[in-house]
Design an enzyme around this catalytic site. Structure first.
Site, PDB file in Angstrom:
ATOM      1  N   ASN A   1       0.879  -1.169   0.000  1.00  0.00           N
ATOM      2  CA  ASN A   1       0.000   0.000   0.000  1.00  0.00           C
ATOM      3  C   ASN A   1       0.915   1.217   0.000  1.00  0.00           C
ATOM      4  O   ASN A   1       1.463   1.604   1.037  1.00  0.00           O
ATOM      5  CB  ASN A   1      -0.879  -0.044   1.260  1.00  0.00           C
ATOM      6  CG  ASN A   1      -1.850   1.112   1.324  1.00  0.00           C
ATOM      7  OD1 ASN A   1      -1.816   2.006   0.472  1.00  0.00           O
ATOM      8  ND2 ASN A   1      -2.694   1.114   2.328  1.00  0.00           N
TER       9      ASN A   1
ATOM     10  N   LYS B   1       3.327   0.873   3.176  1.00  0.00           N
ATOM     11  CA  LYS B   1       2.942  -0.147   4.153  1.00  0.00           C
ATOM     12  C   LYS B   1       2.972  -1.484   3.443  1.00  0.00           C
ATOM     13  O   LYS B   1       2.591  -1.565   2.269  1.00  0.00           O
ATOM     14  CB  LYS B   1       1.496   0.088   4.617  1.00  0.00           C
ATOM     15  CG  LYS B   1       1.361   0.986   5.814  1.00  0.00           C
ATOM     16  CD  LYS B   1      -0.051   0.863   6.378  1.00  0.00           C
ATOM     17  CE  LYS B   1      -0.678   2.230   6.468  1.00  0.00           C
ATOM     18  NZ  LYS B   1      -2.085   2.288   6.675  1.00  0.00           N
TER      19      LYS B   1
ATOM     20  N   ARG C   1      -2.515  -2.197  -3.510  1.00  0.00           N
ATOM     21  CA  ARG C   1      -3.739  -1.438  -3.287  1.00  0.00           C
ATOM     22  C   ARG C   1      -3.680  -0.200  -4.181  1.00  0.00           C
ATOM     23  O   ARG C   1      -2.736   0.599  -4.090  1.00  0.00           O
ATOM     24  CB  ARG C   1      -3.826  -1.010  -1.820  1.00  0.00           C
ATOM     25  CG  ARG C   1      -5.056  -0.196  -1.574  1.00  0.00           C
ATOM     26  CD  ARG C   1      -5.059   0.371  -0.186  1.00  0.00           C
ATOM     27  NE  ARG C   1      -6.278   1.129   0.008  1.00  0.00           N
ATOM     28  CZ  ARG C   1      -6.430   2.025   0.942  1.00  0.00           C
ATOM     29  NH1 ARG C   1      -5.445   2.296   1.779  1.00  0.00           N
ATOM     30  NH2 ARG C   1      -7.557   2.667   1.055  1.00  0.00           N
TER      31      ARG C   1
ATOM     32  N   HIS D   1     -12.768   2.449   0.144  1.00  0.00           N
ATOM     33  CA  HIS D   1     -12.792   1.345   1.130  1.00  0.00           C
ATOM     34  C   HIS D   1     -13.510   0.118   0.554  1.00  0.00           C
ATOM     35  O   HIS D   1     -14.037  -0.707   1.301  1.00  0.00           O
ATOM     36  CB  HIS D   1     -13.538   1.734   2.428  1.00  0.00           C
ATOM     37  CG  HIS D   1     -12.918   2.825   3.223  1.00  0.00           C
ATOM     38  ND1 HIS D   1     -13.669   3.824   3.798  1.00  0.00           N
ATOM     39  CD2 HIS D   1     -11.639   3.058   3.566  1.00  0.00           C
ATOM     40  CE1 HIS D   1     -12.873   4.654   4.461  1.00  0.00           C
ATOM     41  NE2 HIS D   1     -11.634   4.210   4.328  1.00  0.00           N
TER      42      HIS D   1
ATOM     43  N   ASN E   1     -10.360   6.139  10.833  1.00  0.00           N
ATOM     44  CA  ASN E   1     -10.015   7.551  10.760  1.00  0.00           C
ATOM     45  C   ASN E   1     -10.697   8.143   9.524  1.00  0.00           C
ATOM     46  O   ASN E   1     -11.347   9.172   9.584  1.00  0.00           O
ATOM     47  CB  ASN E   1      -8.492   7.655  10.694  1.00  0.00           C
ATOM     48  CG  ASN E   1      -8.038   9.056  10.882  1.00  0.00           C
ATOM     49  OD1 ASN E   1      -8.701   9.844  11.555  1.00  0.00           O
ATOM     50  ND2 ASN E   1      -6.923   9.387  10.263  1.00  0.00           N
ATOM     51  N   GLY E   2     -10.569   7.415   8.413  1.00  0.00           N
ATOM     52  CA  GLY E   2     -11.454   7.669   7.265  1.00  0.00           C
ATOM     53  C   GLY E   2     -12.687   6.804   7.485  1.00  0.00           C
ATOM     54  O   GLY E   2     -12.561   5.706   8.014  1.00  0.00           O
TER      55      GLY E   2
ATOM     56  N   ARG F   1     -11.695  14.730   8.267  1.00  0.00           N
ATOM     57  CA  ARG F   1     -12.453  15.182   7.088  1.00  0.00           C
ATOM     58  C   ARG F   1     -13.866  15.582   7.492  1.00  0.00           C
ATOM     59  O   ARG F   1     -14.495  14.927   8.320  1.00  0.00           O
ATOM     60  CB  ARG F   1     -12.536  14.082   6.036  1.00  0.00           C
ATOM     61  CG  ARG F   1     -11.206  13.698   5.440  1.00  0.00           C
ATOM     62  CD  ARG F   1     -11.411  12.777   4.245  1.00  0.00           C
ATOM     63  NE  ARG F   1     -10.165  12.123   3.892  1.00  0.00           N
ATOM     64  CZ  ARG F   1      -9.989  10.804   3.867  1.00  0.00           C
ATOM     65  NH1 ARG F   1     -10.994   9.982   4.159  1.00  0.00           N
ATOM     66  NH2 ARG F   1      -8.831  10.301   3.545  1.00  0.00           N
TER      67      ARG F   1
ATOM     68  N   ASP G   1      -8.485  11.396  17.184  1.00  0.00           N
ATOM     69  CA  ASP G   1      -8.503  10.007  17.653  1.00  0.00           C
ATOM     70  C   ASP G   1      -9.654   9.800  18.637  1.00  0.00           C
ATOM     71  O   ASP G   1      -9.789  10.535  19.620  1.00  0.00           O
ATOM     72  CB  ASP G   1      -7.162   9.699  18.327  1.00  0.00           C
ATOM     73  CG  ASP G   1      -7.009   8.224  18.608  1.00  0.00           C
ATOM     74  OD1 ASP G   1      -6.106   7.619  18.025  1.00  0.00           O
ATOM     75  OD2 ASP G   1      -7.798   7.680  19.415  1.00  0.00           O
TER      76      ASP G   1
ATOM     77  N   GLU H   1     -14.802  -1.341  15.212  1.00  0.00           N
ATOM     78  CA  GLU H   1     -14.440  -2.599  15.865  1.00  0.00           C
ATOM     79  C   GLU H   1     -14.187  -2.439  17.353  1.00  0.00           C
ATOM     80  O   GLU H   1     -14.351  -3.388  18.117  1.00  0.00           O
ATOM     81  CB  GLU H   1     -13.149  -3.164  15.228  1.00  0.00           C
ATOM     82  CG  GLU H   1     -13.345  -3.667  13.821  1.00  0.00           C
ATOM     83  CD  GLU H   1     -12.029  -3.896  13.094  1.00  0.00           C
ATOM     84  OE1 GLU H   1     -11.003  -4.172  13.754  1.00  0.00           O
ATOM     85  OE2 GLU H   1     -12.021  -3.801  11.852  1.00  0.00           O
ATOM     86  N   ASN H   2     -13.770  -1.225  17.742  1.00  0.00           N
ATOM     87  CA  ASN H   2     -13.253  -1.079  19.116  1.00  0.00           C
ATOM     88  C   ASN H   2     -13.982  -0.098  20.013  1.00  0.00           C
ATOM     89  O   ASN H   2     -13.840  -0.161  21.227  1.00  0.00           O
ATOM     90  CB  ASN H   2     -11.785  -0.614  19.058  1.00  0.00           C
ATOM     91  CG  ASN H   2     -10.905  -1.618  18.376  1.00  0.00           C
ATOM     92  OD1 ASN H   2     -10.763  -2.733  18.853  1.00  0.00           O
ATOM     93  ND2 ASN H   2     -10.329  -1.234  17.251  1.00  0.00           N
TER      94      ASN H   2
ATOM     95  N   GLU I   1      -8.192  -5.787   5.109  1.00  0.00           N
ATOM     96  CA  GLU I   1      -8.011  -5.423   3.703  1.00  0.00           C
ATOM     97  C   GLU I   1      -6.805  -6.132   3.089  1.00  0.00           C
ATOM     98  O   GLU I   1      -6.841  -6.548   1.942  1.00  0.00           O
ATOM     99  CB  GLU I   1      -7.873  -3.894   3.581  1.00  0.00           C
ATOM    100  CG  GLU I   1      -9.213  -3.200   3.792  1.00  0.00           C
ATOM    101  CD  GLU I   1      -9.094  -1.713   4.106  1.00  0.00           C
ATOM    102  OE1 GLU I   1      -8.639  -1.388   5.220  1.00  0.00           O
ATOM    103  OE2 GLU I   1      -9.453  -0.899   3.257  1.00  0.00           O
TER     104      GLU I   1
HETATM  105  P1  ADP Z   1      -7.502   4.355   9.237  1.00  0.00           P
HETATM  106  O1  ADP Z   1      -7.177   2.964   8.755  1.00  0.00           O
HETATM  107  O2  ADP Z   1      -8.591   5.031   8.478  1.00  0.00           O
HETATM  108  O3  ADP Z   1      -6.302   5.220   9.471  1.00  0.00           O
HETATM  109  P2  ADP Z   1      -8.370   2.951  11.629  1.00  0.00           P
HETATM  110  O4  ADP Z   1      -9.331   1.999  11.039  1.00  0.00           O
HETATM  111  O5  ADP Z   1      -7.069   2.425  12.127  1.00  0.00           O
HETATM  112  O6  ADP Z   1      -8.122   4.196  10.690  1.00  0.00           O
HETATM  113  O7  ADP Z   1      -9.127   3.687  12.858  1.00  0.00           O
HETATM  114  C1  ADP Z   1      -8.502   4.637  13.659  1.00  0.00           C
HETATM  115  C2  ADP Z   1      -9.485   5.046  14.744  1.00  0.00           C
HETATM  116  O8  ADP Z   1      -9.853   3.866  15.504  1.00  0.00           O
HETATM  117  C3  ADP Z   1      -8.907   6.034  15.756  1.00  0.00           C
HETATM  118  O9  ADP Z   1      -9.780   7.132  15.912  1.00  0.00           O
HETATM  119  C4  ADP Z   1      -8.848   5.254  17.042  1.00  0.00           C
HETATM  120  O10 ADP Z   1      -9.157   6.040  18.142  1.00  0.00           O
HETATM  121  C5  ADP Z   1      -9.905   4.194  16.879  1.00  0.00           C
HETATM  122  N1  ADP Z   1      -9.534   3.047  17.718  1.00  0.00           N
HETATM  123  C6  ADP Z   1      -8.564   2.149  17.483  1.00  0.00           C
HETATM  124  N2  ADP Z   1      -8.455   1.282  18.533  1.00  0.00           N
HETATM  125  C7  ADP Z   1      -9.368   1.671  19.454  1.00  0.00           C
HETATM  126  C8  ADP Z   1      -9.759   1.195  20.745  1.00  0.00           C
HETATM  127  N3  ADP Z   1      -9.172   0.136  21.296  1.00  0.00           N
HETATM  128  N4  ADP Z   1     -10.756   1.849  21.392  1.00  0.00           N
HETATM  129  C9  ADP Z   1     -11.370   2.905  20.823  1.00  0.00           C
HETATM  130  N5  ADP Z   1     -11.062   3.415  19.614  1.00  0.00           N
HETATM  131  C10 ADP Z   1     -10.077   2.808  18.934  1.00  0.00           C
END
Ligand code: ADP
Length: 398
Positions: A7, A14, A91, A180, A211-212, A241, A284, A335-336, A385
């Site tokens: 990527n 990456k 990618r 995505h 983040n996106g 964004r 974040d 997911e989190n 991905e």
């Molecule tokens: P991208 O791939 O678009 O850069 P990610 O899918 O890695 O982004 O998502 C990043 C976001 O996920 C961040 O805002 C981060 O705070 C959130 N995130 C990641 N891990 C956790 C967690 N354990 N608890 C809460 N939020 C999380």
């Protein structure tokens, strides 16, 4: 079969080396500050800690060479020689209307990708540099392009056309493309498998909240609508964004602040979203949740606004498909972030679905998070991905 998944961005690269048969990630890493002083390579072989090395990489070709050297290093490497890399999966961000699926890269494909460059001027040229660097160093290894836009090419005109003069679509291909795609496709398919259903019979809404962030409506396994547009700026409020805004805001703020269009786009891409809404607290979601918990009202407002917009999109996609059989959360936040899911799902009870607070206490694993008996199941499905790119690569080169 080992696939190197690449990527490549304008100053970063990456990668993951994946054994596509066993689904093992043999090693992964990141080259940063390519072409800039202060380069850094982070390399992590399976089962070991990250190894960080300061090393300047004047160009992407040097970066790829550093990656190949690390992978074949007698001590820290995971393969003996480059002959153990059977294929490379790249990618590629924008495939325009030319690519509705992944393809083996040849000269015609490279030319067609290049023709899409003005649709993604920040991403596609960098992706192509990655392909050319790999070709230079691994001339006989087959390579595959996997497009972020491809899965969304099944959208009908009513979903991809904007309400602007049709000539702009005909002349310049100005339309919704969506991004995505690899994630939306993978997560929609996993959702059906996890529920033991045939995706052909399902209406699924996938919320890719990272983040996106983007959301898609998937009917019978095909994307019928998605929230990102000509560029990834449209749709949901994201980390930095803005997502959807009244386009007239651009001229209004540009006039007040004496900014050019380009500067305004930087504001909308890099300084907006929850970062901007929280008045600079953070992009974040972990920081924002903490700040909101400690009483920062602007952080709380940012999170509330974010969740409200996601819920509105879900509602619009229920309308687009005239129903929904599953709603799935994925990517970093999806997911989190337990509280973000809770807030979003609080708007969805009209669908006959209810979040189960206990089941919702899940992070990064596949799970149903709605109460038993909910009419529409709510799920968490971690996206992958890179694995998906590796599998698509194998499917095309074998
Ligand atoms: P991208 O791939 O678009 O850069 P990610 O899918 O890695 O982004 O998502 C990043 C976001 O996920 C961040 O805002 C981060 O705070 C959130 N995130 C990641 N891990 C956790 C967690 N354990 N608890 C809460 N939020 C999380």
């Amino acid at each position: 079969m080992n696939v190197l998944v690449i990527n490549c961005g304008s100053s970063s690269l990456k990668y993951q080396l994946i054994n596509a048969d066993s689904e093992e990630v043999l090693a992964k890493g990141l080259c940063e500050r390519i072409g800039i002083d202060g380069g850094m390579h982070t390399y992590q072989p399976k089962g070991s800690d990250k190894i960080k090395t300061d090393i300047d990489m004047p160009s992407h070709t040097e970066a790829v060479q550093i990656v190949l050297d690390a992978l074949t290093d007698p001590e820290k490497g995971v393969i003996k020689s480059l002959s153990e890399i059977d294929a490379v999966g790249h990618r590629i961000v924008h495939g325009g209307e030319k690519f509705s699926k992944s393809v083996v890269i040849d000269d015609d494909v490279l030319a067609a990708i290049e023709e899409c460059n003005d649709l993604a001027p920040l991403h596609n040229p960098a992706n192509l540099i990655g392909v050319n660097s790999c070709k230079k160093l691994m001339p006989n290894v087959p390579m595959v392009a996997v497009f972020d836009t491809a899965f969304h090419q099944t959208m009908p005109p009513k979903a991809f056309l904007y309400g602007i003069p049709y000539g702009y679509y005909k002349k310049y291909k100005v339309r919704r493309y969506g991004f995505h795609g690899t994630s939306h496709e993978y997560v929609a398919n996993r959702t059906a498998q996890f529920l033991g259903k045939d995706i052909k019979d399902m209406k699924i809404i996938v919320c890719h909240l990272g983040n996106g962030a983007s959301i898609s409506a998937v009917k019978g396994g095909k994307c019928v609508d998605t929230s990102m547009g000509l560029t990834p700026l449209e749709g949901l409020i994201m980390g930095t964004r803005s997502g959807d805004i009244d386009p007239a805001i651009l001229e209004f703020i540009a006039g007040k602040e004496d900014l050019s269009f380009k500067e305004m786009l930087t504001v909308l891409n890099k300084k907006s979203g929850v970062l901007g809404l929280s008045d600079g607290v953070s992009s974040d979601f972990r920081d924002l949740s903490e700040a909101a918990k400690s009483g920062n009202e602007q952080a709380a407002t940012a999170l509330e606004t974010y969740a409200y917009h996601v819920a509105k999109y879900i509602g619009s996609y229920v309308a687009a498909m005239n129903g929904v059989d599953a709603i799935t959360f994925t990517a970093g936040v999806g997911e989190n972030n337990i509280s973000a899911r809770e807030e979003i799902c609080s708007y969805l009870t009209y669908l006959g679905t209810e979040l189960d607070p206990k089941k919702n206490e899940v992070r990064g694993e596949e799970a149903i998070i709605s109460k038993d008996g909910s009419k529409v199941p709510l799920l968490v499905i971690p996206t992958d991905e890179e694995m998906s790119i590796a599998k698509q690569t194998v499917a095309l080169v074998c």
